[in-house]
Scaffold this motif. Structure first.
Motif, PDB file in Angstrom:
ATOM      1  N   GLY A 126       6.445  -3.558  -8.046  1.00 45.67           N
ATOM      2  CA  GLY A 126       5.512  -2.823  -7.115  1.00 45.67           C
ATOM      3  C   GLY A 126       5.365  -3.693  -5.946  1.00 45.67           C
ATOM      4  O   GLY A 126       4.605  -4.568  -5.949  1.00 45.67           O
ATOM      5  N   LEU A 127       6.149  -3.320  -4.632  1.00 44.06           N
ATOM      6  CA  LEU A 127       5.744  -3.939  -3.428  1.00 44.06           C
ATOM      7  C   LEU A 127       4.365  -3.296  -3.129  1.00 44.06           C
ATOM      8  O   LEU A 127       4.580  -2.001  -2.899  1.00 44.06           O
ATOM      9  CB  LEU A 127       6.902  -3.806  -2.530  1.00 44.06           C
ATOM     10  CG  LEU A 127       7.865  -4.758  -2.506  1.00 44.06           C
ATOM     11  CD1 LEU A 127       9.022  -4.480  -1.540  1.00 44.06           C
ATOM     12  CD2 LEU A 127       7.232  -6.568  -2.113  1.00 44.06           C
ATOM     13  N   CYS A 128       3.311  -3.968  -2.644  1.00 41.32           N
ATOM     14  CA  CYS A 128       2.292  -3.437  -2.255  1.00 41.32           C
ATOM     15  C   CYS A 128       1.455  -3.947  -0.878  1.00 41.32           C
ATOM     16  O   CYS A 128       1.705  -5.237  -0.972  1.00 41.32           O
ATOM     17  CB  CYS A 128       1.168  -2.988  -3.153  1.00 41.32           C
ATOM     18  SG  CYS A 128       0.576  -4.503  -3.960  1.00 41.32           S
ATOM     19  N   MET A 129       0.885  -3.381  -0.046  1.00 40.45           N
ATOM     20  CA  MET A 129       0.387  -4.091   1.118  1.00 40.45           C
ATOM     21  C   MET A 129      -1.201  -4.422   0.867  1.00 40.45           C
ATOM     22  O   MET A 129      -1.711  -3.707  -0.064  1.00 40.45           O
ATOM     23  CB  MET A 129       0.506  -3.265   2.363  1.00 40.45           C
ATOM     24  CG  MET A 129       1.812  -3.086   2.843  1.00 40.45           C
ATOM     25  SD  MET A 129       2.042  -2.110   4.345  1.00 40.45           S
ATOM     26  CE  MET A 129       1.802  -0.571   3.856  1.00 40.45           C
ATOM     27  N   LYS A 130      -1.543  -5.309   1.661  1.00 44.45           N
ATOM     28  CA  LYS A 130      -3.025  -5.539   1.528  1.00 44.45           C
ATOM     29  C   LYS A 130      -3.783  -5.152   2.714  1.00 44.45           C
ATOM     30  O   LYS A 130      -3.279  -5.373   3.844  1.00 44.45           O
ATOM     31  CB  LYS A 130      -3.391  -6.926   1.024  1.00 44.45           C
ATOM     32  CG  LYS A 130      -3.120  -7.264  -0.390  1.00 44.45           C
ATOM     33  CD  LYS A 130      -3.105  -8.555  -0.687  1.00 44.45           C
ATOM     34  CE  LYS A 130      -4.702  -9.309  -0.630  1.00 44.45           C
ATOM     35  NZ  LYS A 130      -4.399 -10.814  -0.857  1.00 44.45           N
ATOM     36  N   ASP A 131      -4.935  -4.754   2.804  1.00 42.63           N
ATOM     37  CA  ASP A 131      -5.595  -4.430   3.847  1.00 42.63           C
ATOM     38  C   ASP A 131      -6.908  -5.231   3.873  1.00 42.63           C
ATOM     39  O   ASP A 131      -7.980  -5.163   2.928  1.00 42.63           O
ATOM     40  CB  ASP A 131      -6.227  -3.075   4.057  1.00 42.63           C
ATOM     41  CG  ASP A 131      -6.880  -2.565   5.383  1.00 42.63           C
ATOM     42  OD1 ASP A 131      -6.792  -3.592   6.147  1.00 42.63           O
ATOM     43  OD2 ASP A 131      -7.511  -1.662   5.562  1.00 42.63           O
ATOM     44  N   GLY A 132      -6.875  -6.475   4.336  1.00 43.28           N
ATOM     45  CA  GLY A 132      -8.207  -7.749   4.169  1.00 43.28           C
ATOM     46  C   GLY A 132      -7.629  -8.118   2.776  1.00 43.28           C
ATOM     47  O   GLY A 132      -6.524  -8.445   2.532  1.00 43.28           O
ATOM     48  N   GLU A 133      -8.691  -8.063   1.786  1.00 41.20           N
ATOM     49  CA  GLU A 133      -8.405  -8.711   0.468  1.00 41.20           C
ATOM     50  C   GLU A 133      -8.020  -7.251  -0.366  1.00 41.20           C
ATOM     51  O   GLU A 133      -8.109  -7.500  -1.860  1.00 41.20           O
ATOM     52  CB  GLU A 133      -9.616  -9.168  -0.185  1.00 41.20           C
ATOM     53  CG  GLU A 133      -9.587 -10.751   0.596  1.00 41.20           C
ATOM     54  CD  GLU A 133      -8.291 -11.452   0.477  1.00 41.20           C
ATOM     55  OE1 GLU A 133      -8.050 -11.757  -0.914  1.00 41.20           O
ATOM     56  OE2 GLU A 133      -7.780 -12.012   1.454  1.00 41.20           O
ATOM     57  N   THR A 134      -8.124  -6.177  -0.030  1.00 42.49           N
ATOM     58  CA  THR A 134      -8.016  -4.874  -0.955  1.00 42.49           C
ATOM     59  C   THR A 134      -6.761  -4.456  -0.743  1.00 42.49           C
ATOM     60  O   THR A 134      -5.973  -4.401   0.330  1.00 42.49           O
ATOM     61  CB  THR A 134      -8.900  -3.692  -0.243  1.00 42.49           C
ATOM     62  OG1 THR A 134     -10.268  -4.249   0.036  1.00 42.49           O
ATOM     63  CG2 THR A 134      -8.871  -2.721  -1.115  1.00 42.49           C
ATOM     64  N   LEU A 135      -6.177  -4.105  -2.044  1.00 45.61           N
ATOM     65  CA  LEU A 135      -4.920  -3.438  -2.423  1.00 45.61           C
ATOM     66  C   LEU A 135      -4.773  -2.134  -1.778  1.00 45.61           C
ATOM     67  O   LEU A 135      -5.547  -1.303  -1.969  1.00 45.61           O
ATOM     68  CB  LEU A 135      -4.367  -3.485  -3.877  1.00 45.61           C
ATOM     69  CG  LEU A 135      -3.720  -4.754  -4.519  1.00 45.61           C
ATOM     70  CD1 LEU A 135      -3.208  -4.654  -5.816  1.00 45.61           C
ATOM     71  CD2 LEU A 135      -2.591  -5.502  -3.550  1.00 45.61           C
ATOM     72  N   CYS A 136      -3.806  -1.855  -1.053  1.00 45.70           N
ATOM     73  CA  CYS A 136      -3.653  -0.417  -0.601  1.00 45.70           C
ATOM     74  C   CYS A 136      -3.025   0.385  -1.580  1.00 45.70           C
ATOM     75  O   CYS A 136      -2.672  -0.002  -2.538  1.00 45.70           O
ATOM     76  CB  CYS A 136      -2.444  -0.461   0.787  1.00 45.70           C
ATOM     77  SG  CYS A 136      -3.181  -1.197   2.100  1.00 45.70           S
ATOM     78  N   HIS A 137      -3.403   1.759  -1.352  1.00 42.40           N
ATOM     79  CA  HIS A 137      -3.111   2.619  -2.462  1.00 42.40           C
ATOM     80  C   HIS A 137      -1.728   3.041  -2.578  1.00 42.40           C
ATOM     81  O   HIS A 137      -1.208   3.254  -3.930  1.00 42.40           O
ATOM     82  CB  HIS A 137      -3.888   3.977  -2.227  1.00 42.40           C
ATOM     83  CG  HIS A 137      -5.402   4.040  -2.246  1.00 42.40           C
ATOM     84  ND1 HIS A 137      -5.855   3.736  -3.325  1.00 42.40           N
ATOM     85  CD2 HIS A 137      -6.293   4.232  -1.055  1.00 42.40           C
ATOM     86  CE1 HIS A 137      -7.142   3.737  -2.898  1.00 42.40           C
ATOM     87  NE2 HIS A 137      -7.529   3.935  -1.697  1.00 42.40           N
ATOM     88  N   PHE A 138      -0.713   3.049  -1.610  1.00 43.68           N
ATOM     89  CA  PHE A 138       0.617   3.505  -1.713  1.00 43.68           C
ATOM     90  C   PHE A 138       1.374   2.183  -1.729  1.00 43.68           C
ATOM     91  O   PHE A 138       1.015   1.582  -0.832  1.00 43.68           O
ATOM     92  CB  PHE A 138       0.996   4.481  -0.445  1.00 43.68           C
ATOM     93  CG  PHE A 138       0.301   5.743  -0.554  1.00 43.68           C
ATOM     94  CD1 PHE A 138       0.596   6.574  -1.386  1.00 43.68           C
ATOM     95  CD2 PHE A 138      -1.010   5.881   0.016  1.00 43.68           C
ATOM     96  CE1 PHE A 138      -0.202   7.732  -1.691  1.00 43.68           C
ATOM     97  CE2 PHE A 138      -1.602   6.780   0.014  1.00 43.68           C
ATOM     98  CZ  PHE A 138      -1.163   8.161  -1.017  1.00 43.68           C
ATOM     99  N   GLY A 139       2.663   1.996  -2.368  1.00 43.61           N
ATOM    100  CA  GLY A 139       3.320   1.199  -2.070  1.00 43.61           C
ATOM    101  C   GLY A 139       4.963   1.629  -2.688  1.00 43.61           C
ATOM    102  O   GLY A 139       4.927   2.814  -2.786  1.00 43.61           O
ATOM    103  N   THR A 140       5.682   0.581  -2.775  1.00 47.11           N
ATOM    104  CA  THR A 140       7.195   1.204  -3.135  1.00 47.11           C
ATOM    105  C   THR A 140       7.825   0.206  -4.253  1.00 47.11           C
ATOM    106  O   THR A 140       7.735  -1.194  -4.215  1.00 47.11           O
ATOM    107  CB  THR A 140       8.028   0.678  -1.808  1.00 47.11           C
ATOM    108  OG1 THR A 140       7.666   1.624  -0.779  1.00 47.11           O
ATOM    109  CG2 THR A 140       9.594   1.142  -2.284  1.00 47.11           C
TER     110      THR A 140
END
Length: 188
Positions: free
Chosen positions: A42-56
């Motif tokens: 799972g590729l996922c982005m972070k917003d600061g230190e928090t993982l974002c909800h959606f990924g690919t």
């Protein structure tokens, strides 16, 4: 579905292709797990230190040893997902329990949308190193075109997440019309 997670600021959507350099032991482990399972990671982005909800979810399509000795992998986005819960193991590799989301359906390009497709084609011609990832581009599929534009544009993380949460390409198409049509008017 349970996937090892790779938090990156890389925005990759289904059908998107990218090359990554692997140098941390936890991500070497991720590559091994992804190859062994056949399900990818799972590729996922972070917003600061928090993982974002959606990924690919991405699969590894090729790998090589880079000149600097590191592992290089080529990945392709398969499907979007939402993270239900995630955790970190002792080696700091993250895992997530994810629910796959439906991909946007392929959509034939309409006459009114031709500038968006032709602008992407021109951009790929100007940057052949990026176009090399797509030996068979589908400029006639508006969904494919929208996804490639969204990957390339410098959007904020929350904007990228919002587009990922959509069930089809229409919001992206509307957004792209506002951006590209305005740019074309300025260039006239």
């Amino acid at each position: 579905m349970q996937l090892p997670l790779f938090p990156l600021q890389l925005y990759l959507l289904p059908g998107g292709i990218s090359k990554l350099r692997i140098f941390e032991p936890r991500y070497t482990r991720l590559v091994k797990l992804a190859m062994a399972s056949g399900e990818g990671f799972g590729l996922c982005m972070k917003d600061g230190e928090t993982l974002c909800h959606f990924g690919t979810r991405a699969i590894i399509t090729d790998f090589e040893q880079l000149p600097d000795g590191l592992l290089g992998i080529t990945v392709k986005g398969v499907e979007k997902y939402v993270i239900n819960k995630h955790w970190q193991e002792e080696d700091a590799l993250r895992f997530g329990d994810v629910t796959p989301l439906s991909n946007w359906s392929p959509t034939e390009i309409k006459f009114v949308d031709r500038d968006i497709s032709s602008s992407l084609k021109a951009l790929f011609e100007e940057y052949p190193e990026h176009a090399a990832n797509y030996p068979m581009p589908d400029y006639n599929d508006m969904t494919w075109v929208c996804q490639r534009w969204l990957e390339l544009l410098p959007l904020e993380t929350n904007q990228k997440q919002w587009f990922m949460s959509r069930s089809d390409h229409r919001a992206a198409l509307s957004f792209l019309h506002s951006v590209i049509d305005d740019q074309l008017k300025k260039n006239q």
